[in-house]
Design a protein around this motif. Structure first.
Motif, short mmCIF file in Angstrom:
data_model
loop_
_atom_site.label_atom_id
_atom_site.label_comp_id
_atom_site.label_asym_id
_atom_site.label_seq_id
_atom_site.Cartn_x
_atom_site.Cartn_y
_atom_site.Cartn_z
N PRO A 77 0.83 -1.21 0.00
CA PRO A 77 0.00 0.00 0.00
C PRO A 77 0.87 1.26 0.00
N PRO A 78 0.38 2.34 -0.61
CA PRO A 78 1.16 3.57 -0.64
C PRO A 78 1.27 4.20 0.74
N LYS A 79 2.39 4.87 0.99
CA LYS A 79 2.61 5.58 2.25
C LYS A 79 2.52 7.09 2.07
N TYR A 80 2.71 7.54 0.82
CA TYR A 80 2.74 8.96 0.56
C TYR A 80 1.80 9.31 -0.58
N PRO A 83 -0.88 15.98 -2.34
CA PRO A 83 -2.20 16.54 -2.07
C PRO A 83 -2.90 17.13 -3.29
N ASP A 84 -2.14 17.58 -4.28
CA ASP A 84 -2.75 18.20 -5.45
C ASP A 84 -3.01 17.22 -6.58
N THR A 85 -2.02 16.38 -6.88
CA THR A 85 -2.14 15.49 -8.04
C THR A 85 -2.72 14.12 -7.69
N GLY A 86 -2.63 13.74 -6.42
CA GLY A 86 -3.12 12.43 -6.00
C GLY A 86 -2.13 11.30 -6.29
N LYS A 87 -0.95 11.63 -6.83
CA LYS A 87 0.06 10.60 -7.09
C LYS A 87 0.48 9.98 -5.78
N THR A 88 0.76 8.67 -5.81
CA THR A 88 1.16 7.97 -4.60
C THR A 88 2.51 7.29 -4.77
N THR A 90 4.91 4.16 -2.49
CA THR A 90 4.92 3.20 -1.38
C THR A 90 6.01 3.50 -0.36
N GLY A 91 6.97 4.32 -0.74
CA GLY A 91 8.09 4.58 0.15
C GLY A 91 9.24 3.62 -0.09
N ARG A 92 9.07 2.74 -1.07
CA ARG A 92 10.11 1.77 -1.41
C ARG A 92 10.78 2.18 -2.71
N GLY A 93 12.03 1.84 -2.81
CA GLY A 93 12.76 2.13 -4.04
C GLY A 93 13.13 3.60 -4.13
N ARG A 94 13.51 3.98 -5.33
CA ARG A 94 13.94 5.34 -5.58
C ARG A 94 12.77 6.31 -5.42
N LYS A 95 13.06 7.50 -4.86
CA LYS A 95 12.01 8.50 -4.70
C LYS A 95 11.53 8.96 -6.07
N PRO A 96 10.21 9.04 -6.25
CA PRO A 96 9.71 9.58 -7.51
C PRO A 96 10.09 11.06 -7.64
N LYS A 97 10.06 11.53 -8.85
CA LYS A 97 10.45 12.91 -9.13
C LYS A 97 9.59 13.89 -8.33
N TRP A 98 8.28 13.61 -8.24
CA TRP A 98 7.40 14.54 -7.55
C TRP A 98 7.72 14.63 -6.06
N VAL A 99 8.18 13.52 -5.46
CA VAL A 99 8.58 13.54 -4.04
C VAL A 99 9.85 14.35 -3.88
N GLN A 100 10.81 14.11 -4.77
CA GLN A 100 12.08 14.84 -4.69
C GLN A 100 11.85 16.34 -4.89
N GLU A 101 10.98 16.69 -5.84
CA GLU A 101 10.68 18.11 -6.07
C GLU A 101 10.03 18.74 -4.83
N TRP A 102 9.15 17.97 -4.18
CA TRP A 102 8.49 18.42 -2.96
C TRP A 102 9.55 18.74 -1.90
N GLU A 111 4.69 15.55 5.36
CA GLU A 111 3.44 16.20 4.97
C GLU A 111 2.66 15.37 3.95
N LEU A 112 3.38 14.48 3.24
CA LEU A 112 2.77 13.64 2.22
C LEU A 112 2.28 12.30 2.76
N ARG A 113 2.66 11.99 3.98
CA ARG A 113 2.32 10.68 4.54
C ARG A 113 0.81 10.50 4.63
N ILE A 114 0.37 9.33 4.23
CA ILE A 114 -1.06 9.01 4.25
C ILE A 114 -1.45 8.58 5.65
#
Length: 114
Positions: A77-80, A83-88, A90-102, A111-114
């Motif tokens: 299940p996703p962990k993050y 809030p705007d795009t709804g992208k999720t 899981t907290g595993r593997g490489r950080k997605p670009k949107w997380v890194q930009e955040w 702040e992104l944690r579900i």
């Protein structure tokens, strides 16, 4: 080396590089076939041994194949969630670009944690 191995090596010494590559490909096919035969034979022997003790092979091994053993079968299940795009994520593997930009914008990943 065995007699057969010595014979193969002697033959290979007179072959071109391309011929050796082709021969290796054919030998790998034979090896895979022999491996399947050996596994089948081993399984039959193990089943016979288990039956000797009044058990099934599955009872002795815990059942099923060993590939993926210890892993859950479902999705993680996703962990993050953004809030705007709804992208999720899981907290595993490489950080997605949107997380890194955040995080690069000075915001906290919590702040992104579900």
């Amino acid at each position: 080396m065995t007699d057969h191995t010595d014979e193969i090596v002697k033959l290979a010494e007179d072959m071109s590089y391309t011929e050796i590559r082709q021969a290796i490909g054919e030998l790998e096919k034979v090896m895979r076939s022999k491996e399947k035969e050996a596994k089948k034979q081993a399984q039959e022997e193990l089943k016979a041994t288990a039956a000797k003790y009044g058990m099934s092979l599955e009872e002795l091994t815990g059942g099923g194949s060993r590939s993926g053993q210890g892993r859950s079968s479902g999705k993680v299940p996703p962990k993050y969630r953004h809030p705007d795009t709804g992208k999720t994520w899981t907290g595993r593997g490489r950080k997605p670009k949107w997380v890194q930009e955040w995080m690069d914008s000075g915001r906290d990943i919590e702040e992104l944690r579900i």
